[in-house]
Design a protein around this motif. Structure first.
Motif, PDB file in Angstrom:
ATOM      1  N   PRO A 156       0.814  -1.224   0.000  1.00 58.54           N
ATOM      2  CA  PRO A 156       0.000   0.000   0.000  1.00 58.54           C
ATOM      3  C   PRO A 156       0.846   1.273   0.000  1.00 58.54           C
ATOM      4  N   ARG A 157       0.461   2.220  -0.841  1.00 59.59           N
ATOM      5  CA  ARG A 157       1.145   3.514  -0.887  1.00 59.59           C
ATOM      6  C   ARG A 157       0.361   4.546  -0.083  1.00 59.59           C
ATOM      7  N   SER A 158      -0.951   4.536  -0.267  1.00 56.05           N
ATOM      8  CA  SER A 158      -1.778   5.465   0.527  1.00 56.05           C
ATOM      9  C   SER A 158      -3.221   4.987   0.594  1.00 56.05           C
ATOM     10  N   TRP A 159      -3.853   5.334   1.697  1.00 60.48           N
ATOM     11  CA  TRP A 159      -5.296   5.165   1.846  1.00 60.48           C
ATOM     12  C   TRP A 159      -5.841   6.561   2.102  1.00 60.48           C
TER      13      TRP A 159
ATOM     14  N   PRO B 122       8.070   3.252   1.490  1.00 60.54           N
ATOM     15  CA  PRO B 122       7.448   3.193   2.825  1.00 60.54           C
ATOM     16  C   PRO B 122       5.931   2.987   2.770  1.00 60.54           C
ATOM     17  N   PRO B 124       2.085   3.467   4.299  1.00 56.69           N
ATOM     18  CA  PRO B 124       1.495   4.745   4.724  1.00 56.69           C
ATOM     19  C   PRO B 124       1.889   5.184   6.136  1.00 56.69           C
ATOM     20  N   GLN B 127       5.130   7.161   6.309  1.00 53.67           N
ATOM     21  CA  GLN B 127       5.319   8.377   5.503  1.00 53.67           C
ATOM     22  C   GLN B 127       5.068   9.636   6.340  1.00 53.67           C
TER      23      GLN B 127
END
Lengths: 314, 264
Positions: A156-159, B122, B124, B127
């Motif tokens: 996952p990079r972002s939620w 990285p 979430p 970050q």
């Protein structure tokens, strides 16, 4: 009275209390915290189990065994800080307020931590697009969208949960993106991105012909067995509802159910599935005092270091 | 190409260690004249490796065990270089050697399967600039604790009172510098990051608790310096225990206890 004062302000008492807290905290990390009583009974020999529960080692950081030395340490800090301050006010030599700032900061930190411990509230909840949740008497949020972005390797990079904020029912902020490390902060409550999930709902018909719904984690008793709806799984011939059959605490079988198939007294009519975001609403009145305390401690440590360097140079 | 710089750094640190041993065996009072420059070169190579990884993941590369080992080793090497320049005490050759061995050990661990070196962007939770401050300052503080540990061992090993006094002073100075930096990094910025990421500034997670235990040990050390009877042997032993806790907080918790910090 003087003897008691000398005892309470003594550095030796501070050293002993710090070492006691160190050793007790160290031991507490060896015992999993906050588990059910049955866990400790099953995991440890009877004597150790009794010792753990008698001393509250299973919830050590809220136990008297921890809080009493912390309280004594706070008294020691307070008396020592007051004594140092008075002595320095009377003294004509160079004044060193660095350690006093550290002591006062630590006192505020302990107070803030107590406020957090007793007054902090938190609630985890899930939202699908279009859902509205009331956070406090004044504030509510509506989920506009939820996006998951993955890296090329699949991690996952972002939620991002984009929400509209309402105050007293009126729009206040439009499209605020709540991300991990980027909470929504409102007066009296903050909202954090914590997780995401696919929430499944089964629509079933019982023997009387009535429609009932079941969500992930729900189930029903059927004779000796308890059937637990685990999740919807994707099969080559379409989605199926996975049920686990429990007898006591043991899983004895599993069944994948397609629409029109029956399980116990129910027939599966259809399955609905939606992506939901996992959010946490928290209110911690102790957080700001703690941050203020940490700033005071940092300033005190910096001042101590600077004054020490000046002292050495002089 | 850049990835092999870490291996070159490992070889340089090993070479610095060998050079130091040779001069120690020759009982040279001043120690060798070049090994600290070799350590500086190794530190530069390690920082270049980390900058390269940072560019590749578009984020400061201190988010996994491998990167933290490189960073820790680089900072120890840099601190040793600076100490060698500013301190002329006769204990320095021993301190330099002990610190070099620890920096080398960290790099050897980084090249083992315990710390996979794959570049991973990285997740979430990681970050956050608070995390970067948390990790870097904690390791800078711990680099000074490393020096204090070596000086503490030296203090306990020698009999000569002048050397003992010099070692004791070095223990105190390095903890005096490392303690505020560690406090800011491990506790203050850690708490701010945890609040922003999980909504709770303290969770009694095993790694948090062990960071606090480490901090308490060094707090106790600083207070023992104020009690005449506890100064010297007792306080120096406490400084050594503090470093053992530091190492356990870094490695032991990851492998023996589970919690929020299971990624690094």
């Amino acid at each position: 009275m003087n003897a008691l004062f000398r005892f309470l302000k003594s550095v030796r008492l501070a050293v002993v209390l710090i070492l006691v807290l160190t050793v007790l905290s160290l031991l507490a990390t060896l015992v999993p915290q906050g588990a059910e009583d049955s866990f400790y009974r099953g995991e440890y020999p009877l004597v150790i189990y009794r010792l753990i529960t008698l001393l509250d080692f299973n919830r050590f950081f809220s136990s008297l065994l921890f809080l009493v030395p912390v309280a004594l340490f706070a008294v020691n800090l307070g008396v020592c800080a007051a004594d140092r301050f008075l002595r320095q006010a009377r003294s004509k030599s160079r004044r060193q307020y660095g350690p006093d700032l550290v002591h006062v900061g630590l006192l505020v930190l302990i107070a803030g931590a107590l406020v957090t411990g007793f007054a902090r509230q938190e609630k985890d909840f899930t939202m699908a697009e279009g859902d509205e949740v009331r956070l406090t008497k004044d504030y509510s949020i509506r989920l506009v969208s939820f996006r998951t972005v993955l890296y090329e390797n699949g991690s996952p990079r972002s939620w991002t949960s984009t929400v509209d904020v309402f105050h007293d029912g009126k729009p206040q902020t439009a499209s605020f993106p709540i991300r991990v490390n980027h909470p929504l902060r409102l007066k009296g409550v903050s909202v954090y991105q914590t997780s995401w999930a696919r929430e499944s709902t089964l629509v079933l018909r019982d023997r009387q012909g009535a429609e009932v719904t079941a969500h992930d984690g729900q189930g029903f008793q059927d004779g000796q067995s308890f059937w637990y709806f685990a999740q919807v799984v994707q099969e080559s011939d379409g989605p199926k509802a996975l049920f686990q059959e429990y007898q006591g605490h043991q899983i004895v079988s599993m069944r994948k159910l397609a629409p029109a198939q029956s399980i116990g007294p129910y027939t599966l009519l259809r399955m609905e599935s939606r992506e939901v975001t996992g959010l946490r609403a928290a209110n911690d009145p102790g957080y700001l005092p703690v941050i203020a305390a940490l700033v005071i401690v940092a300033a005190g440590l910096a001042l101590t270091f600077i004054q020490k360097r000046r002292g050495e140079a002089g | 190409m850049i990835q092999s710089l870490a291996t070159v750094a490992l070889i340089l640190i090993a070479a610095a260690g060998i050079l130091q041993v040779v001069f120690l065996l020759r009982k040279s009072e001043r120690g060798d004249p070049v090994s600290h420059f070799v350590l500086l070169a190794a530190a530069v190579l390690l920082f270049v490796t980390l900058v390269d990884r940072s560019i590749r993941i578009s984020f400061p590369a201190v988010t996994n065990t491998y990167e933290s080992l490189l960073f820790f080793s680089a900072v120890i090497s840099l601190v040793l270089f600076v100490l060698r320049l500013v301190m002329k005490a006769a204990v320095m050759p021993f301190i330099l050697f002990g610190g070099t061995i620890i920096a080398l050990a960290l790099l050897m661990i980084s090249s083992s399967p315990v710390a996979p070196s794959q570049i991973q962007p990285p997740i979430p939770a990681l970050q956050s600039l608070w995390l970067v401050l948390h990790v870097t300052l904690a390791f800078i503080g711990e680099a000074f604790f490393t020096v204090s540990f070596v000086a503490a061992i030296y203090y306990l090993a020698v009999k000569d009172e002048t050397r003992k006094a010099a070692a004791d002073r070095l223990v105190y100075t390095s903890i005096g510098i490392g303690y505020p930096i560690f406090t800011a990094g491990a506790l203050i910025f850690g708490a701010i990051w945890a609040e922003a990421a999980w909504g709770s500034w303290w969770s009694w997670d095993p790694k948090e608790t062990w960071a606090l235990i480490t901090w308490l040990a060094y707090t106790a050390y600083l207070h023992t310096r104020l009690v005449r009877r506890l100064r010297g042997r007792v306080s120096v032993i406490l400084a050594g225990v503090g470093f053992v806790f530091t190492v356990f907080t870094y490695f032991g918790v990851n492998f023996l206890l589970s919690g929020l910090h299971s990624y690094g």
